[in-house]
Design a protein around this motif. Structure first.
Motif, PDB file in Angstrom:
ATOM      1  N   HIS A 112      27.387  56.539  59.212  1.00 52.55           N
ATOM      2  CA  HIS A 112      26.959  57.602  58.301  1.00 52.55           C
ATOM      3  C   HIS A 112      27.307  59.067  59.013  1.00 52.55           C
ATOM      4  CE1 HIS A 112      24.756  54.403  55.986  1.00 52.55           C
ATOM      5  NE2 HIS A 112      24.712  55.370  55.037  1.00 52.55           N
ATOM      6  N   ALA A 113      26.725  59.198  60.117  1.00 58.28           N
ATOM      7  CA  ALA A 113      26.843  60.405  60.802  1.00 58.28           C
ATOM      8  C   ALA A 113      28.396  60.792  61.148  1.00 58.28           C
ATOM      9  CB  ALA A 113      26.176  60.278  62.174  1.00 58.28           C
ATOM     10  N   TYR A 114      28.987  59.864  61.694  1.00 61.76           N
ATOM     11  CA  TYR A 114      30.379  60.040  61.939  1.00 61.76           C
ATOM     12  C   TYR A 114      31.321  60.620  60.870  1.00 61.76           C
ATOM     13  CZ  TYR A 114      35.271  58.969  63.601  1.00 61.76           C
ATOM     14  OH  TYR A 114      36.495  59.080  64.067  1.00 61.76           O
ATOM     15  N   GLN A 115      31.073  59.824  59.682  1.00 63.37           N
ATOM     16  CA  GLN A 115      31.730  60.167  58.444  1.00 63.37           C
ATOM     17  C   GLN A 115      31.184  61.557  58.035  1.00 63.37           C
ATOM     18  OE1 GLN A 115      34.568  58.690  57.508  1.00 63.37           O
ATOM     19  NE2 GLN A 115      33.983  56.794  58.743  1.00 63.37           N
ATOM     20  N   ALA A 116      30.066  61.853  58.023  1.00 62.42           N
ATOM     21  CA  ALA A 116      29.473  63.129  57.561  1.00 62.42           C
ATOM     22  C   ALA A 116      30.012  64.273  58.357  1.00 62.42           C
ATOM     23  CB  ALA A 116      28.020  63.093  57.655  1.00 62.42           C
ATOM     24  N   ALA A 117      30.330  64.018  59.552  1.00 66.26           N
ATOM     25  CA  ALA A 117      30.921  65.010  60.602  1.00 66.26           C
ATOM     26  C   ALA A 117      32.374  65.609  60.007  1.00 66.26           C
ATOM     27  CB  ALA A 117      30.795  64.510  62.075  1.00 66.26           C
ATOM     28  N   LYS A 118      32.936  64.901  59.378  1.00 66.93           N
ATOM     29  CA  LYS A 118      34.194  65.323  58.805  1.00 66.93           C
ATOM     30  C   LYS A 118      34.129  66.418  57.922  1.00 66.93           C
ATOM     31  CE  LYS A 118      36.260  60.690  58.953  1.00 66.93           C
ATOM     32  NZ  LYS A 118      36.877  59.680  58.102  1.00 66.93           N
ATOM     33  N   THR A 119      32.913  66.848  57.412  1.00 68.36           N
ATOM     34  CA  THR A 119      32.594  68.306  56.630  1.00 68.36           C
ATOM     35  C   THR A 119      31.892  69.052  57.307  1.00 68.36           C
ATOM     36  OG1 THR A 119      32.223  68.802  54.334  1.00 68.36           O
ATOM     37  CG2 THR A 119      31.048  66.884  54.997  1.00 68.36           C
ATOM     38  N   GLU A 120      31.753  70.299  56.617  1.00 67.93           N
ATOM     39  CA  GLU A 120      30.467  71.056  57.332  1.00 67.93           C
ATOM     40  C   GLU A 120      29.505  71.417  56.110  1.00 67.93           C
ATOM     41  OE1 GLU A 120      29.722  72.981  60.210  1.00 67.93           O
ATOM     42  OE2 GLU A 120      31.535  71.731  60.949  1.00 67.93           O
TER      43      GLU A 120
END
Length: 148
Positions: free
Chosen positions: A35-43
């Protein structure tokens, strides 16, 4: 020759980024490393919250695939993954102990979804696992740090 762990399933499911192990990133809690890794793709904080709230890490992965990655993604993604994995095993002592209990086993994220970057897949023609196995390498580095 050290043992090889080639699937992050059953007794070794805790090694998977899909394993429930809440972690923090930029002031937000995520239920898994995935979840965190995928969320890091956006600000975008709203998008990040939506990803954090998804019920399954597979849904987070699918959501992440739909995002436009930052221009520097391929320069930062491996360090980001390592930081998230390190936090998972730092935060959750039970998981850290399980990681340490793998001893000197080679950790390989063998998979059937053809991820040859973070894992390895079975090459039927050559009868071997092939791929870069970055997640396995990260896990082994983090395990070494904890062992020292």
């Amino acid at each position: 020759m050290p043992m090889k762990i080639t699937r992050f399933r059953d007794d070794y499911e805790f090694l998977s980024n899909f394993y429930p192990s809440p972690i923090e990133m930029d002031g937000m809690t995520y239920p898994t490393v995935e979840h965190a890794y995928q969320a890091a793709k956006t600000e975008n904080e709203t998008v990040r919250r939506k990803i954090a709230d998804l019920a399954h890490p597979g849904a987070a992965k699918a959501a992440g695939r739909r995002l436009a990655r930052p221009d520097n993604w391929f320069e930062i993604n491996l360090q980001l993954m390592e930081d998230l994995v390190r936090q998972k095993f730092t935060t959750h002592a039970d998981l850290r102990n399980k990681l340490l209990a793998t001893g000197d086993a080679e950790l390989i994220e063998g998979n059937s979804w053809n991820d040859k970057f973070f894992g390895m897949t079975w090459d039927k023609n050559k009868n071997v696992l092939s791929g870069e196995n970055h997640l396995g390498q990260i896990l082994m580095r983090v395990r070494t740090e904890f062992a020292e």
